[in-house]
Design an enzyme around this catalytic site. Structure first.
Site, PDB file in Angstrom:
ATOM      1  CB  SER A 170       2.981 -19.377 -20.514  1.00  0.00           C
ATOM      2  OG  SER A 170       4.120 -19.149 -19.707  1.00  0.00           O
ATOM      3  CG  HIS A 227       9.321 -19.915  -9.634  1.00  0.00           C
ATOM      4  ND1 HIS A 227       8.549 -19.680 -10.754  1.00  0.00           N
ATOM      5  CD2 HIS A 227      10.266 -20.802 -10.031  1.00  0.00           C
ATOM      6  CE1 HIS A 227       8.998 -20.399 -11.769  1.00  0.00           C
ATOM      7  NE2 HIS A 227      10.036 -21.093 -11.355  1.00  0.00           N
ATOM      8  CD  GLN A 234       5.586 -22.584 -13.350  1.00  0.00           C
ATOM      9  OE1 GLN A 234       6.368 -21.969 -14.080  1.00  0.00           O
ATOM     10  NE2 GLN A 234       4.481 -23.120 -13.804  1.00  0.00           N
ATOM     11  CG  ASN A 235       1.139 -19.326  -9.011  1.00  0.00           C
ATOM     12  OD1 ASN A 235       1.764 -19.116 -10.042  1.00  0.00           O
ATOM     13  ND2 ASN A 235      -0.111 -19.743  -9.012  1.00  0.00           N
ATOM     14  CB  CYS A 261      25.493 -10.146   7.325  1.00  0.00           C
ATOM     15  SG  CYS A 261      24.498  -9.976   5.843  1.00  0.00           S
TER      16      CYS A 261
HETATM   17  P1  OAD Z   1       2.441 -16.879 -17.414  1.00  0.00           P
HETATM   18  O1  OAD Z   1       1.954 -15.490 -17.202  1.00  0.00           O
HETATM   19  O2  OAD Z   1       3.628 -17.073 -18.290  1.00  0.00           O
HETATM   20  O3  OAD Z   1       1.261 -17.772 -18.008  1.00  0.00           O
HETATM   21  C1  OAD Z   1      -0.021 -17.746 -17.445  1.00  0.00           C
HETATM   22  C2  OAD Z   1      -0.846 -18.819 -18.112  1.00  0.00           C
HETATM   23  O4  OAD Z   1      -2.105 -18.877 -17.446  1.00  0.00           O
HETATM   24  C3  OAD Z   1      -1.142 -18.588 -19.593  1.00  0.00           C
HETATM   25  O5  OAD Z   1      -0.900 -19.778 -20.324  1.00  0.00           O
HETATM   26  C4  OAD Z   1      -2.637 -18.227 -19.617  1.00  0.00           C
HETATM   27  O6  OAD Z   1      -3.292 -18.676 -20.814  1.00  0.00           O
HETATM   28  C5  OAD Z   1      -3.145 -18.989 -18.424  1.00  0.00           C
HETATM   29  N1  OAD Z   1      -4.347 -18.429 -17.804  1.00  0.00           N
HETATM   30  C6  OAD Z   1      -4.785 -17.147 -17.776  1.00  0.00           C
HETATM   31  N2  OAD Z   1      -5.906 -17.038 -17.067  1.00  0.00           N
HETATM   32  C7  OAD Z   1      -6.200 -18.296 -16.604  1.00  0.00           C
HETATM   33  C8  OAD Z   1      -7.233 -18.843 -15.781  1.00  0.00           C
HETATM   34  N3  OAD Z   1      -8.191 -18.069 -15.263  1.00  0.00           N
HETATM   35  N4  OAD Z   1      -7.201 -20.175 -15.527  1.00  0.00           N
HETATM   36  C9  OAD Z   1      -6.232 -20.965 -16.033  1.00  0.00           C
HETATM   37  N5  OAD Z   1      -5.224 -20.496 -16.803  1.00  0.00           N
HETATM   38  C10 OAD Z   1      -5.218 -19.182 -17.085  1.00  0.00           C
HETATM   39  O7  OAD Z   1       2.673 -17.508 -15.960  1.00  0.00           O
HETATM   40  P2  OAD Z   1       3.588 -18.741 -15.540  1.00  0.00           P
HETATM   41  O8  OAD Z   1       3.531 -19.819 -16.556  1.00  0.00           O
HETATM   42  O9  OAD Z   1       3.229 -19.070 -14.134  1.00  0.00           O
HETATM   43  O10 OAD Z   1       8.679 -16.607 -12.516  1.00  0.00           O
HETATM   44  O11 OAD Z   1       5.008 -18.075 -15.557  1.00  0.00           O
HETATM   45  C11 OAD Z   1       6.105 -18.820 -15.114  1.00  0.00           C
HETATM   46  C12 OAD Z   1       7.049 -17.936 -14.367  1.00  0.00           C
HETATM   47  O12 OAD Z   1       7.377 -16.783 -15.139  1.00  0.00           O
HETATM   48  C13 OAD Z   1       6.479 -17.322 -13.089  1.00  0.00           C
HETATM   49  O13 OAD Z   1       6.546 -18.197 -11.977  1.00  0.00           O
HETATM   50  C14 OAD Z   1       7.358 -16.132 -12.885  1.00  0.00           C
HETATM   51  C15 OAD Z   1       7.391 -15.595 -14.296  1.00  0.00           C
HETATM   52  O14 OAD Z   1       8.475 -14.803 -14.613  1.00  0.00           O
HETATM   53  C16 OAD Z   1       9.257 -16.170 -11.409  1.00  0.00           C
HETATM   54  O15 OAD Z   1       8.737 -15.357 -10.666  1.00  0.00           O
HETATM   55  C17 OAD Z   1      10.570 -16.782 -11.177  1.00  0.00           C
END
Ligand code: OAD
Length: 254
Positions: free
Chosen positions: A195, A123, A105-106, A156
């Site tokens: 998350s 994403h 998702q990164n 465009c």
């Molecule tokens: P989140 O910020 O929602 O969640 C990050 C997760 O990483 C949490 O569950 C933390 O507990 C965990 N975490 C933190 N530090 C860590 C580490 N060192 N090792 C492992 N895990 C760790 O991020 P995403 O789930 O990626 O969307 O969020 C999903 C989407 O929401 C993103 O892709 C972005 C955002 O809005 C778009 O840009 C479309």
């Protein structure tokens, strides 16, 4: 779901031929790239997601949104892949499994910079830009205009926007289909640093489990998708992944 250490996860991985990995912002946290939802440090605790990550927000103030992405691009450019990114790339390059595919998702490109091949980016990617009018053109990062406004599409004339998925937008259907097939077609799915709050990515672990895949979550904290996991390893990506995929097992540290 049960919690366990890297050793329990290694046992699940030992019998696996096809491994899929789904990563979220926590994957890059130890590279110094902030997550979105961690309290205090998460981007969405400091910035307004609708203003900065939606088509409406961009149309309302293109220069503000462009500057925010320029700041993030700079941060990502200065960051380096961490031991977790490197362990995944190494396992793929060394053919540790019959196949190892990363779905992320990164938008930071750190998996690719670590050497992972064929990464599925659900994403988008912050380094690329594309035309807001969707004339179909995507660009490598163009020069910023001195005014601070986004550059214009050479084809465009509309604004260029970051080639990322914003709130309210659909994911690229081909990438999503490839992600679904990759996750559901694996023997083991490793879910790292997400998350589990943003769909459709958050549905992948549950769908994979229903398809018979063994699901391992790596996250130092509770996540919304813990119930989808057979095993949760409480630790960070840069500590746990080398222990799971490398030589001798280590104990995870938070
Ligand atoms: P989140 O910020 O929602 O969640 C990050 C997760 O990483 C949490 O569950 C933390 O507990 C965990 N975490 C933190 N530090 C860590 C580490 N060192 N090792 C492992 N895990 C760790 O991020 P995403 O789930 O990626 O969307 O969020 C999903 C989407 O929401 C993103 O892709 C972005 C955002 O809005 C778009 O840009 C479309």
């Amino acid at each position: 779901m049960k919690e366990g250490g890297p050793q329990a996860a290694r046992e699940l991985l030992d019998g696996a031929r096809r491994v899929a990995v789904l990563t979220g912002a926590g994957m890059s946290a130890e590279s110094g790239v902030p997550t979105f939802r961690d309290a205090q440090t998460g981007l969405w605790s400091q910035f307004d997601a609708v203003q900065l990550a939606s088509p409406e927000g961009f149309r309302a103030d293109p220069a503000l949104v462009w500057r925010w992405y320029a700041w993030r691009r700079e941060m990502v450019a200065k960051a380096a892949p961490n031991e977790g990114h490197r362990a995944l790339a190494r396992a793929q390059a060394e053919g540790r499994f019959e196949s190892l595919h990363v779905v992320t998702q990164n938008v930071d490109g750190l998996h690719q910079r670590a050497g992972s091949a064929d990464v599925i980016e659900l994403h988008g990617n912050i380094v690329r830009s594309r035309c807001l009018a969707e004339c179909g053109v995507a660009y490598a990062q163009p020069q910023d205009l001195p005014s601070g406004e986004p550059p214009r599409c050479p084809a465009c004339g509309d604004w260029l926007r970051p080639d990322v998925v914003w709130f309210g937008e659909l994911l690229d259907p081909d990438s999503l289909r490839a992600a679904e097939e990759t996750c559901a077609g694996a023997d083991v799915l490793l879910v790292v640093g997400t998350s589990g709050l943003v769909y459709p990515a958050a549905a992948l672990p549950t769908a994979a489990r229903r398809a018979g895949v063994r699901v391992i979550i790596v996250n130092p904290h509770l996540s919304e998708i813990d119930p989808a996991a057979h095993l949760v390893v409480r630790g960070t990506a840069a500590r746990v992944l080398p222990a799971l995929l490398g030589g001798e097992p280590e104990s995870p540290a938070r």
